[in-house]
Write a protein that holds these residues in place. Structure first.
Motif, PDB file in Angstrom:
ATOM      1  N   HIS A   1       0.842  -1.193   0.000  1.00  0.00           N
ATOM      2  CA  HIS A   1       0.000   0.000   0.000  1.00  0.00           C
ATOM      3  C   HIS A   1       0.884   1.253   0.000  1.00  0.00           C
ATOM      4  O   HIS A   1       2.107   1.162   0.120  1.00  0.00           O
TER       5      HIS A   1
ATOM      6  N   SER B   1     -10.234  13.011  -2.620  1.00  0.00           N
ATOM      7  CA  SER B   1     -11.209  11.931  -2.467  1.00  0.00           C
ATOM      8  C   SER B   1     -10.584  10.596  -2.857  1.00  0.00           C
ATOM      9  O   SER B   1      -9.674  10.525  -3.684  1.00  0.00           O
ATOM     10  N   VAL B   2     -11.083   9.551  -2.203  1.00  0.00           N
ATOM     11  CA  VAL B   2     -10.661   8.178  -2.485  1.00  0.00           C
ATOM     12  C   VAL B   2     -11.919   7.413  -2.858  1.00  0.00           C
ATOM     13  O   VAL B   2     -12.878   7.376  -2.084  1.00  0.00           O
ATOM     14  N   ASP B   3     -11.932   6.853  -4.060  1.00  0.00           N
ATOM     15  CA  ASP B   3     -13.101   6.125  -4.570  1.00  0.00           C
ATOM     16  C   ASP B   3     -14.368   6.971  -4.482  1.00  0.00           C
ATOM     17  O   ASP B   3     -15.446   6.492  -4.139  1.00  0.00           O
TER      18      ASP B   3
ATOM     19  N   GLU C   1     -11.717  12.114   1.702  1.00  0.00           N
ATOM     20  CA  GLU C   1     -10.881  11.420   2.690  1.00  0.00           C
ATOM     21  C   GLU C   1     -10.054  12.460   3.444  1.00  0.00           C
ATOM     22  O   GLU C   1      -9.346  13.243   2.824  1.00  0.00           O
TER      23      GLU C   1
ATOM     24  N   CYS D   1      -4.128   7.594   5.445  1.00  0.00           N
ATOM     25  CA  CYS D   1      -5.037   6.562   4.930  1.00  0.00           C
ATOM     26  C   CYS D   1      -4.246   5.669   3.970  1.00  0.00           C
ATOM     27  O   CYS D   1      -3.548   6.158   3.083  1.00  0.00           O
TER      28      CYS D   1
ATOM     29  N   ILE E   1      -3.697   3.410   0.912  1.00  0.00           N
ATOM     30  CA  ILE E   1      -4.297   3.246  -0.406  1.00  0.00           C
ATOM     31  C   ILE E   1      -3.788   1.931  -0.983  1.00  0.00           C
ATOM     32  O   ILE E   1      -2.587   1.708  -1.099  1.00  0.00           O
TER      33      ILE E   1
ATOM     34  N   GLN F   1      -7.889   1.113  -5.800  1.00  0.00           N
ATOM     35  CA  GLN F   1      -8.501   2.353  -5.335  1.00  0.00           C
ATOM     36  C   GLN F   1      -8.102   3.505  -6.253  1.00  0.00           C
ATOM     37  O   GLN F   1      -7.016   3.518  -6.836  1.00  0.00           O
ATOM     38  N   THR F   2      -9.002   4.495  -6.364  1.00  0.00           N
ATOM     39  CA  THR F   2      -8.770   5.673  -7.188  1.00  0.00           C
ATOM     40  C   THR F   2      -8.739   6.903  -6.305  1.00  0.00           C
ATOM     41  O   THR F   2      -9.637   7.112  -5.488  1.00  0.00           O
ATOM     42  N   VAL F   3      -7.699   7.706  -6.472  1.00  0.00           N
ATOM     43  CA  VAL F   3      -7.523   8.933  -5.708  1.00  0.00           C
ATOM     44  C   VAL F   3      -7.697  10.115  -6.656  1.00  0.00           C
ATOM     45  O   VAL F   3      -7.161  10.113  -7.767  1.00  0.00           O
TER      46      VAL F   3
ATOM     47  N   SER G   1      -7.069  12.391 -11.457  1.00  0.00           N
ATOM     48  CA  SER G   1      -7.364  11.109 -10.824  1.00  0.00           C
ATOM     49  C   SER G   1      -6.294  10.104 -11.185  1.00  0.00           C
ATOM     50  O   SER G   1      -5.728  10.141 -12.274  1.00  0.00           O
TER      51      SER G   1
ATOM     52  N   THR H   1      -5.424   5.739 -10.493  1.00  0.00           N
ATOM     53  CA  THR H   1      -5.804   4.445  -9.943  1.00  0.00           C
ATOM     54  C   THR H   1      -4.537   3.706  -9.519  1.00  0.00           C
ATOM     55  O   THR H   1      -3.573   3.640 -10.285  1.00  0.00           O
TER      56      THR H   1
END
Length: 70
Positions: free
Chosen positions: A11, A40-42, A46, A51, A53, A57-59, A65, A67
């Motif tokens: 991660h 934002s995450v997904d 956030e 956090c 990732i 997941q998409t940030v 953006s 992925t």
């Protein structure tokens, strides 16, 4: 859509991802924009700076953006 490869890592912390992608100039700036709810995450805002990732997941931040992939 752009992708970020974790390589051999399981991660990446959200604040580190913003910095590694060059979306912010420093870790301190990353923490500020996350705290302000600009990331934002997904699709969900956030505010946890560290956090984790994971792949899939998409940030999103400032109209960009990415992925995360393994």
């Amino acid at each position: 859509m752009a992708t970020f490869s974790l390589g051999k890592h399981a991660h990446v912390d959200l604040c580190d991802l913003l910095k590694l992608e060059g979306w912010v100039e420093s870790g301190a700036q990353a923490k500020i924009v996350i705290d302000e709810g600009q990331v934002s995450v997904d699709g969900a805002v956030e505010t946890r700076k560290r956090c984790k990732i994971f792949p899939g997941q998409t940030v999103s931040f400032a109209g960009q953006s990415i992925t995360v992939v393994a």
